[in-house]
Write a protein that holds these residues in place. Sequence first.
Motif, PDB file in Angstrom:
ATOM      1  N   GLN A  91      36.111 -24.318  16.668  1.00 20.72           N
ATOM      2  CA  GLN A  91      37.225 -24.868  15.889  1.00 20.72           C
ATOM      3  C   GLN A  91      38.045 -25.854  16.713  1.00 20.72           C
ATOM      4  OE1 GLN A  91      39.105 -21.289  14.398  1.00 20.72           O
ATOM      5  NE2 GLN A  91      38.192 -21.656  12.411  1.00 20.72           N
ATOM      6  N   ILE A 154      36.448 -22.961   4.819  1.00 19.42           N
ATOM      7  CA  ILE A 154      37.643 -22.364   5.443  1.00 19.42           C
ATOM      8  C   ILE A 154      38.455 -21.594   4.389  1.00 19.42           C
ATOM      9  CG2 ILE A 154      39.903 -22.916   6.478  1.00 19.42           C
ATOM     10  CD1 ILE A 154      38.467 -25.293   7.894  1.00 19.42           C
ATOM     11  N   ASN A 158      38.849 -17.516   4.204  1.00 22.11           N
ATOM     12  CA  ASN A 158      40.156 -16.849   4.251  1.00 22.11           C
ATOM     13  C   ASN A 158      40.328 -15.921   3.055  1.00 22.11           C
ATOM     14  OD1 ASN A 158      41.093 -17.856   6.623  1.00 22.11           O
ATOM     15  ND2 ASN A 158      42.368 -19.447   5.724  1.00 22.11           N
ATOM     16  N   GLY A 218      42.008 -22.229  11.279  1.00 11.71           N
ATOM     17  CA  GLY A 218      41.326 -22.650  10.056  1.00 11.71           C
ATOM     18  C   GLY A 218      42.151 -23.576   9.180  1.00 11.71           C
TER      19      GLY A 218
END
Length: 255
Positions: A91, A154, A158, A218
């Motif tokens: 990331q 992403i 989540n 994220g």
Amino acid sequence: FKKLELTGSANDELVQLGNTFNSMIDILKNNFEKQQQFVSDASHELKTPLTVIESYARMLKRWGMNKPEVLEESVEAIYSESVRMKEMANQLLSLARHDMEQAVELSQADLLQLGEDVVRLIQAVHDRPITLHSEEREVGAFVDEQMMKQLMFILLDNALKYSTSPIELHMGCDDAGAFFSVNDRGIGIPQEDIPHIFDRFYRVDKARSRETGGTGLGLSIAKQIVDAHAGTIDVNSIEGAGTSFMVRIPVKTLR
Ligand code: ADP
């Protein structure tokens, strides 16, 4: 970062040039400070899993041979912390690449198609229902396909992490452009945290986020991708009831 000291009248050309120079210095200084903060935050965040790995490795060295329960716990912890570190490294690379505004490769794409690809990819790993709804047969947008997939991934990831119920992905388009939303009926986000969730390394509940393998990066990547497309991302959330993220990509995506 030394600024020019200016004397003279405000409509003096040289003074105006000096003012422009000084505001550029301010921008540079601000960016430099942000960069420094980022490096220091990143080092701190990477140190945490490393410390855990180090302590478990030490435990393994001392007692691992004789105590199977120590062996099992340590191997499990070392494995999950390594996975988290790897995720964080990926990331961080992604953030750095986007920061350098490395070529956003825009092309005409169908968001429905991209959404289907991402859902299929996630469902190969997670056994959780994700439904994709749209009234359109095609949701056209001028986007960087890889970035769009990363953005959907992403938000869906989540939704999976912070809920246990089915997840919905809605897509559509209107005169202004294309849009999609990711909706879950999970734990929700406290109102006071909402202004910060797009900040790098921000996590509402550090302990819970660690458990789910979260890095706090994220949503900052998501925001960066949306910005690169001159779009918007909005969140609606009620604690204990669920969260909905809405992304809009305008027809004109060039900044
Ligand atoms: P993380 O890796 O911790 O998930 P993100 O940047 O993706 O980091 O998200 C930041 C924080 O926002 C998360 O730690 C979590 O607290 C909150 N969050 C993000 N998405 C959701 C969601 N769908 N439901 C509840 N909380 C969420």
